[in-house]
Write an enzyme that holds these catalytic residues in place. Structure first.
Site, short mmCIF file in Angstrom:
data_model
loop_
_atom_site.label_atom_id
_atom_site.label_comp_id
_atom_site.label_asym_id
_atom_site.label_seq_id
_atom_site.Cartn_x
_atom_site.Cartn_y
_atom_site.Cartn_z
N LYS A 96 -36.27 8.89 6.87
CA LYS A 96 -35.08 8.13 6.46
C LYS A 96 -33.61 8.59 6.88
O LYS A 96 -32.82 7.78 7.16
CB LYS A 96 -35.22 7.84 4.99
CG LYS A 96 -34.06 6.98 4.52
CD LYS A 96 -34.31 5.53 4.93
CE LYS A 96 -33.06 4.94 4.59
NZ LYS A 96 -32.95 3.39 4.98
N CYS A 156 -25.03 3.48 3.60
CA CYS A 156 -26.05 4.19 3.95
C CYS A 156 -25.65 5.40 5.05
O CYS A 156 -25.85 6.60 5.03
CB CYS A 156 -27.32 3.26 4.39
SG CYS A 156 -27.65 2.29 3.36
N1 SAJ Z 1 -20.71 0.31 13.16
C1 SAJ Z 1 -19.82 0.71 14.10
N2 SAJ Z 1 -20.39 0.62 15.50
C2 SAJ Z 1 -21.48 0.21 16.05
C3 SAJ Z 1 -22.58 0.02 14.85
C4 SAJ Z 1 -22.09 -0.04 13.65
O1 SAJ Z 1 -18.83 0.87 14.06
O2 SAJ Z 1 -21.97 0.06 17.15
C5 SAJ Z 1 -20.48 0.32 11.77
C6 SAJ Z 1 -20.44 -1.05 11.02
O3 SAJ Z 1 -19.40 -1.75 11.32
C7 SAJ Z 1 -20.71 -0.43 9.71
C8 SAJ Z 1 -21.57 0.81 9.89
O4 SAJ Z 1 -21.34 1.19 11.39
O5 SAJ Z 1 -19.31 -0.26 9.05
C9 SAJ Z 1 -22.79 0.52 9.54
O6 SAJ Z 1 -23.21 -0.50 10.01
P1 SAJ Z 1 -24.92 -0.67 10.57
O7 SAJ Z 1 -25.19 -2.20 11.07
O8 SAJ Z 1 -25.17 0.23 11.74
O9 SAJ Z 1 -25.81 -0.10 9.59
P2 SAJ Z 1 -25.97 -0.47 7.61
O10 SAJ Z 1 -25.38 0.32 6.95
O11 SAJ Z 1 -25.96 -2.13 7.56
O12 SAJ Z 1 -27.66 -0.42 7.76
C10 SAJ Z 1 -28.22 0.77 7.81
C11 SAJ Z 1 -29.36 0.62 9.12
N3 SAJ Z 1 -30.01 1.95 9.58
C12 SAJ Z 1 -29.92 2.01 11.03
O13 SAJ Z 1 -29.73 1.15 12.00
C13 SAJ Z 1 -30.34 3.38 11.50
C14 SAJ Z 1 -30.54 -0.02 8.33
O14 SAJ Z 1 -31.64 -0.21 9.32
C15 SAJ Z 1 -30.84 0.76 7.37
O15 SAJ Z 1 -32.06 0.02 5.97
C16 SAJ Z 1 -29.76 1.05 6.11
O16 SAJ Z 1 -28.84 1.73 6.95
C17 SAJ Z 1 -30.08 1.69 4.96
O17 SAJ Z 1 -30.40 1.11 4.03
O18 SAJ Z 1 -30.15 2.80 5.10
#
Ligand code: SAJ
Length: 433
Positions: free
Chosen positions: A217, A271
């Site tokens: 995780k 997360c």
């Molecule tokens: N972000 C960027 N650039 C990107 C992708 C994301 O700046 O290319 C930023 C987003 O804007 C945001 C942050 O990263 O601020 C996180 O967003 P996210 O969509 O990557 O992830 P979360 O936090 O919504 O959910 C993550 C997911 N983990 C992964 O993709 C490895 C999700 O599957 C998990 O279940 C969740 O964390 C969790 O609960 O751990």
């Protein structure tokens, strides 16, 4: 014909993971008791309502509450399966130390009602070793029970670590369809947990040991953090040397083995900006890359504040619209959001010149009080503001046509308004022989 009795399930912690999980388990026909320390949350759910926003969750909760399958309470009751979905924040020591006290408190609650044959599952994101710590807590509180890994005999109860990996905004769909890691303290514990998840998960459930599941995780989120850090670092380099980072990434991503993520104003949510530190905390001397990625993503927020401030300062005659407060696109979650930090920092520095556009907000968060900043709708902001700072890539912002923003100075931290034509990536050539 044998009629199977469905186990009574207790979900401890009715937040963003616990409530959807409780509802989906109830939909699968198991009677579910949702346990939460907040009386307000419990009352809301028992009315068939919800206290969080998530696509389709309201109808699902209403349905299972009406059918008597989901009930919430502030006191635990004996069940056959216990699922722990409580938060694991940082301790307040300023060193990113994981605080597993809520998980251990849940274990103490469970200990009061645990009986032979029961299954205890931890879903909370946790540092490696937490499931064994839960087992040890149960062993200390219930010396009458034989616990897995501590007895040569067949244990009385099973304990497993089974993390979720759902994306906010798609939680119900992903809870049902994503693959899952099922980590037992012993293989028998894993098999028991597997049988439980098979009731409502259509994705593949892969069994392993508890420590590997805990680490998996953390690794998933650290992997994403690292990749976003790479994109954010590129964006800072591009700003320094005067290049359009979006153009560079678009071109680089045409390489068949390159897939760079998107820069943004930093990484938010509960997360990805947190979990990598749990790995660092467990092995501080061996985690230079993971720690640096965290630092790069945090630094990006300050980079954006500095650049935005310079732009606003250089044009004192123009008002500024900060587009978005959410931590990512198309959700109403403003907690741990870099966009919110940037907007609040500009509001403190530039007061009533700052307007905030956030279609998912009814009012500005508290930290804007007394700054003079106001919440505006998108149309008014486009008419009144000569500087537009894109902080969140909500679809409504993406849809603003170029002519409606052509008179404004734009700082687009999400790259939603980069106008260069992007031909689609070519399909790989197939050689017919
Ligand atoms: N972000 C960027 N650039 C990107 C992708 C994301 O700046 O290319 C930023 C987003 O804007 C945001 C942050 O990263 O601020 C996180 O967003 P996210 O969509 O990557 O992830 P979360 O936090 O919504 O959910 C993550 C997911 N983990 C992964 O993709 C490895 C999700 O599957 C998990 O279940 C969740 O964390 C969790 O609960 O751990």
């Amino acid at each position: 014909m044998l009629h199977e009795t469905k186990p009574r399930v207790c979900v401890i912690g009715l937040g963003y993971i616990g409530l959807p999980t409780a509802a989906i388990v109830a939909r699968a026909g198991c009677p579910v008791l949702g346990f939460d320390v907040s009386a307000q949350v419990v009352e809301t759910i028992n009315r068939g309502e919800i206290h969080i926003e998530e696509v389709d969750l309201d109808g699902l909760v209403r349905g299972v509450v009406q059918r008597g399958l989901l009930r919430a309470a502030t006191a635990i009751e004996p069940c056959e399966v216990y699922v722990v979905a409580v938060p694991t924040p940082f301790a307040k020591d300023g060193h990113h130390t994981p605080d597993v006290s809520h998980v251990l408190a849940a274990a103490a609650e469970i200990a009061a009602v645990l009986k032979p044959g029961d299954l205890v599952i931890i879903e909370s994101t946790s540092p490696v070793g937490t499931t064994e710590a839960v087992r040890d807590r149960l062993a200390a509180l219930r010396p009458d029970l034989k616990l897995p890994g501590l007895t040569g005999d067949t244990p009385d109860v099973a304990i497993a670590y089974c993390p979720e990996r759902v994306l906010p905004g798609r939680i119900l769909e992903e809870l049902a369809n994503n693959d899952r890691s099922i980590g037992g303290i012993t293989p028998r514990c894993a098999r028991k947990a597997l049988a439980f998840y098979k009731r409502f998960v259509r994705g593949e459930c892969v069994t392993t040991d508890a420590r590997s599941a805990e680490m998996t995780k953390l690794v998933e989120n650290a992997y994403r953090d690292l990749n976003i850090a790479f994109a954010n670092e590129l964006s800072m380099v591009a700003d320094r040397i005067g290049l359009d980072v979006w153009e560079v990434i678009r071109l680089a991503n045409r390489h068949p083995r390159v897939d760079i993520l998107s820069p943004g104003p930093g990484v938010g949510g509960h997360c990805i900006a947190v979990d990598p530190w749990f790995i660092v905390h467990g092995a501080p001397d061996d985690t230079r890359l993971i720690r640096t990625a965290r630092e790069v993503n945090d630094r990006k927020i300050h980079h954006v504040i500095a650049r935005a401030s310079a732009l606003v300062e250089a044009h004192p005659e123009r008002d500024v619209a900060c587009l978005g407060l959410a931590f990512k696109a198309n959700i109403d979650d403003f907690r741990e959001s870099p966009a919110r930090l940037v907007a609040a920092s500009l509001a403190r520095a530039f007061g009533s010149r700052v307007k905030v556009v956030e279609p998912f907000a009814a009012a500005l968060p508290r930290e804007f009080d007394g700054t003079g900043a106001e919440l505006l709708d998108l149309d008014a902001a486009l008419e009144r503001c000569g500087i537009l700072i894109v902080l969140v890539d909500h679809d409504v912002f993406r849809a603003v046509p170029a002519e409606e923003r052509s008179a404004a100075l734009v700082y687009d931290t999400r790259g939603i308004w980069t106008e260069r034509a992007t031909p689609p990536k070519p399909a790989p050539l197939r050689l017919v022989g």
